[in-house]
Write a protein that holds these residues in place. Structure first.
Motif, PDB file in Angstrom:
ATOM      1  N   CYS A   1      -0.070   3.282   6.004  1.00 21.22           N
ATOM      2  CA  CYS A   1       0.333   1.946   6.460  1.00 21.22           C
ATOM      3  C   CYS A   1      -0.678   1.445   7.488  1.00 21.22           C
ATOM      4  O   CYS A   1      -0.814   2.036   8.570  1.00 21.22           O
ATOM      5  N   PRO A   2      -1.382   0.349   7.218  1.00 24.00           N
ATOM      6  CA  PRO A   2      -2.419  -0.108   8.154  1.00 24.00           C
ATOM      7  C   PRO A   2      -1.874  -0.886   9.339  1.00 24.00           C
ATOM      8  O   PRO A   2      -2.642  -1.185  10.261  1.00 24.00           O
ATOM      9  N   PHE A   3      -0.598  -1.231   9.349  1.00 26.65           N
ATOM     10  CA  PHE A   3      -0.047  -2.074  10.401  1.00 26.65           C
ATOM     11  C   PHE A   3       1.070  -1.391  11.184  1.00 26.65           C
ATOM     12  O   PHE A   3       1.811  -2.071  11.902  1.00 26.65           O
ATOM     13  N   ASP A   4       1.213  -0.074  11.054  1.00 28.07           N
ATOM     14  CA  ASP A   4       2.213   0.694  11.807  1.00 28.07           C
ATOM     15  C   ASP A   4       3.613   0.111  11.627  1.00 28.07           C
ATOM     16  O   ASP A   4       4.301  -0.236  12.589  1.00 28.07           O
ATOM     17  N   ALA A   5       4.041   0.019  10.372  1.00 29.33           N
ATOM     18  CA  ALA A   5       5.384  -0.480  10.077  1.00 29.33           C
ATOM     19  C   ALA A   5       6.356   0.628   9.716  1.00 29.33           C
ATOM     20  O   ALA A   5       7.560   0.382   9.660  1.00 29.33           O
ATOM     21  N   LEU A   6       5.882   1.855   9.469  1.00 27.16           N
ATOM     22  CA  LEU A   6       6.733   2.975   9.090  1.00 27.16           C
ATOM     23  C   LEU A   6       6.538   4.105  10.096  1.00 27.16           C
ATOM     24  O   LEU A   6       5.411   4.397  10.508  1.00 27.16           O
ATOM     25  N   PHE A   7       7.665   4.744  10.471  1.00 29.80           N
ATOM     26  CA  PHE A   7       7.635   5.806  11.469  1.00 29.80           C
ATOM     27  C   PHE A   7       8.618   6.898  11.060  1.00 29.80           C
ATOM     28  O   PHE A   7       9.620   6.641  10.388  1.00 29.80           O
ATOM     29  N   TRP A   8       8.322   8.119  11.531  1.00 30.63           N
ATOM     30  CA  TRP A   8       9.239   9.239  11.341  1.00 30.63           C
ATOM     31  C   TRP A   8      10.300   9.206  12.437  1.00 30.63           C
ATOM     32  O   TRP A   8       9.996   9.014  13.613  1.00 30.63           O
ATOM     33  N   SER A   9      11.528   9.420  12.035  1.00 28.70           N
ATOM     34  CA  SER A   9      12.636   9.564  12.977  1.00 28.70           C
ATOM     35  C   SER A   9      13.185  10.987  12.882  1.00 28.70           C
ATOM     36  O   SER A   9      13.278  11.539  11.781  1.00 28.70           O
ATOM     37  N   PRO A  10      13.551  11.605  13.998  1.00 26.98           N
ATOM     38  CA  PRO A  10      14.102  12.967  13.930  1.00 26.98           C
ATOM     39  C   PRO A  10      15.536  13.034  13.431  1.00 26.98           C
ATOM     40  O   PRO A  10      16.090  14.131  13.302  1.00 26.98           O
ATOM     41  N   GLU A  11      16.159  11.894  13.131  1.00 23.91           N
ATOM     42  CA  GLU A  11      17.541  11.917  12.651  1.00 23.91           C
ATOM     43  C   GLU A  11      17.601  12.521  11.250  1.00 23.91           C
ATOM     44  O   GLU A  11      16.746  12.244  10.404  1.00 23.91           O
TER      45      GLU A  11
ATOM     46  N   TYR B   1       9.235  13.748   1.462  1.00 26.90           N
ATOM     47  CA  TYR B   1       8.911  13.799   2.886  1.00 26.90           C
ATOM     48  C   TYR B   1       7.459  14.247   3.116  1.00 26.90           C
ATOM     49  O   TYR B   1       7.179  15.031   4.013  1.00 26.90           O
ATOM     50  N   CYS B   2       6.564  13.717   2.292  1.00 22.78           N
ATOM     51  CA  CYS B   2       5.146  14.058   2.455  1.00 22.78           C
ATOM     52  C   CYS B   2       4.506  13.252   3.567  1.00 22.78           C
ATOM     53  O   CYS B   2       3.487  13.664   4.132  1.00 22.78           O
ATOM     54  N   GLY B   3       5.053  12.071   3.880  1.00 21.99           N
ATOM     55  CA  GLY B   3       4.510  11.260   4.964  1.00 21.99           C
ATOM     56  C   GLY B   3       3.294  10.440   4.584  1.00 21.99           C
ATOM     57  O   GLY B   3       2.653   9.856   5.466  1.00 21.99           O
ATOM     58  N   ILE B   4       2.956  10.353   3.296  1.00 22.15           N
ATOM     59  CA  ILE B   4       1.784   9.573   2.898  1.00 22.15           C
ATOM     60  C   ILE B   4       1.986   8.092   3.193  1.00 22.15           C
ATOM     61  O   ILE B   4       1.062   7.396   3.638  1.00 22.15           O
ATOM     62  N   CYS B   5       3.187   7.577   2.969  1.00 22.36           N
ATOM     63  CA  CYS B   5       3.446   6.156   3.209  1.00 22.36           C
ATOM     64  C   CYS B   5       3.242   5.801   4.676  1.00 22.36           C
ATOM     65  O   CYS B   5       2.760   4.708   5.002  1.00 22.36           O
ATOM     66  N   ILE B   6       3.601   6.710   5.584  1.00 21.18           N
ATOM     67  CA  ILE B   6       3.430   6.452   7.013  1.00 21.18           C
ATOM     68  C   ILE B   6       1.957   6.513   7.400  1.00 21.18           C
ATOM     69  O   ILE B   6       1.480   5.720   8.225  1.00 21.18           O
ATOM     70  N   GLU B   7       1.216   7.419   6.790  1.00 17.21           N
ATOM     71  CA  GLU B   7      -0.188   7.578   7.140  1.00 17.21           C
ATOM     72  C   GLU B   7      -1.049   6.433   6.618  1.00 17.21           C
ATOM     73  O   GLU B   7      -2.006   6.030   7.283  1.00 17.21           O
TER      74      GLU B   7
ATOM     75  N   LEU C   1       0.822  -1.203   0.000  1.00 16.29           N
ATOM     76  CA  LEU C   1       0.000   0.000   0.000  1.00 16.29           C
ATOM     77  C   LEU C   1       0.862   1.261   0.000  1.00 16.29           C
ATOM     78  O   LEU C   1       0.539   2.247  -0.666  1.00 16.29           O
ATOM     79  N   CYS C   2       1.967   1.254   0.747  1.00 15.42           N
ATOM     80  CA  CYS C   2       2.839   2.430   0.803  1.00 15.42           C
ATOM     81  C   CYS C   2       3.485   2.701  -0.557  1.00 15.42           C
ATOM     82  O   CYS C   2       3.607   3.850  -0.988  1.00 15.42           O
ATOM     83  N   ALA C   3       3.898   1.630  -1.252  1.00 12.99           N
ATOM     84  CA  ALA C   3       4.532   1.806  -2.561  1.00 12.99           C
ATOM     85  C   ALA C   3       3.542   2.309  -3.607  1.00 12.99           C
ATOM     86  O   ALA C   3       3.899   3.101  -4.482  1.00 12.99           O
ATOM     87  N   ARG C   4       2.282   1.863  -3.516  1.00 10.87           N
ATOM     88  CA  ARG C   4       1.284   2.307  -4.488  1.00 10.87           C
ATOM     89  C   ARG C   4       0.853   3.754  -4.251  1.00 10.87           C
ATOM     90  O   ARG C   4       0.555   4.470  -5.212  1.00 10.87           O
ATOM     91  N   GLU C   5       0.828   4.176  -2.993  1.00 11.34           N
ATOM     92  CA  GLU C   5       0.373   5.526  -2.691  1.00 11.34           C
ATOM     93  C   GLU C   5       1.484   6.566  -2.762  1.00 11.34           C
ATOM     94  O   GLU C   5       1.214   7.762  -2.711  1.00 11.34           O
ATOM     95  N   CYS C   6       2.728   6.151  -2.861  1.00 11.52           N
ATOM     96  CA  CYS C   6       3.838   7.104  -2.898  1.00 11.52           C
ATOM     97  C   CYS C   6       3.774   7.931  -4.179  1.00 11.52           C
ATOM     98  O   CYS C   6       3.820   7.367  -5.286  1.00 11.52           O
ATOM     99  N   PRO C   7       3.674   9.254  -4.109  1.00  9.64           N
ATOM    100  CA  PRO C   7       3.589  10.065  -5.334  1.00  9.64           C
ATOM    101  C   PRO C   7       4.900  10.145  -6.097  1.00  9.64           C
ATOM    102  O   PRO C   7       4.897  10.497  -7.282  1.00  9.64           O
TER     103      PRO C   7
END
Length: 219
Positions: A118-128, A110-116, A64-70
């Motif tokens: 993701c239905p299983f919470d596999a992607l997260f933002w890191s401040p690094e 860095y739009c964050g669509i892939c994180i939003e 889902l993240c790969a399909r929604e990535c613009p």
């Protein structure tokens, strides 16, 4: 003709220079707030969009993240495996196994669509944010690198005081403990010395016993 209106306030020569010097003098008396980076690391907010971390245990390869990535900057490869039945008499199941998960940060916006999505919470933002490279090809981070970024993700605040741990964390910890126990067992088996085989002992030949004389025979 009508005369143009004259400005109400008159400025004397050098007034702009005086105002500038006044601002400079006020600023010189204040304490500086310049952070000497990189000696002093910035204190970033928890929701800073620095880099994306991958929590591999939660990924189900739903794509889902790969399909929604613009920008089409997420690359995922997987294969199917057959899982034996959990109970006798059950039916075998098939599941997707993740082979590759990579993100090209030279294309990511860095739009964050892939994180939003993701239905299983596999992607997260890191401040690094310190991952600059001299070669643009090195900005494609594979899943091992994304997994390392996952450990820099700040823990989310608890919604309810003294709340139970999320089941995803408990399942991931149980899976990690099972994998560690399996690796420890394999290491212990490999370190155990193999038993030496002893050659079979041959039985010694027995001497034939002399015949006993029957009663009445002459000796």
């Amino acid at each position: 003709m009508t005369a143009s209106p004259q400005p109400s306030g008159r400025s004397f020569p050098g007034s702009g220079l005086a105002k500038g010097l006044a601002v400079t003098l006020r600023t010189m008396t204040k304490k500086t707030v310049t952070a000497q980076y990189p000696e002093t690391q910035p204190d970033l907010p928890p929701r800073t969009r620095g880099v994306i971390g991958l929590f591999e245990e939660n990924c189900t390869v739903c794509m889902l993240c790969a399909r929604e990535c613009p920008d089409w900057c997420i690359y995922i490869d997987s294969h199917k495996e057959t899982v034996p039945p959990a109970a006798p008499g059950g039916r075998e199941r098939s599941r997707n196994v993740l082979d590759r998960f990579a993100i090209d940060f030279s294309l990511c916006m860095y739009c964050g669509i892939c994180i939003e999505v993701c239905p299983f919470d596999a992607l997260f933002w890191s401040p690094e944010f310190e991952y600059a490279e001299t070669d643009i090809r090195d900005l494609t981070h594979e899943r091992d690198k994304l997994r390392d970024w996952m450990w820099t993700v700040p823990a989310p605040p608890a919604l309810v005081p003294a709340a139970e741990e999320p089941k995803e964390y408990a399942a991931a910890r149980k899976s990690a403990d099972r994998t560690a126990a399996q690796q420890a067992a394999e290491a212990a088996t490999a370190a155990r010395p193999e038993p030496t085989r002893s050659e079979p002992t041959r039985p010694e030949p027995t001497q034939p016993k002399p015949d006993r004389p029957e009663d009445g025979d002459a000796r």
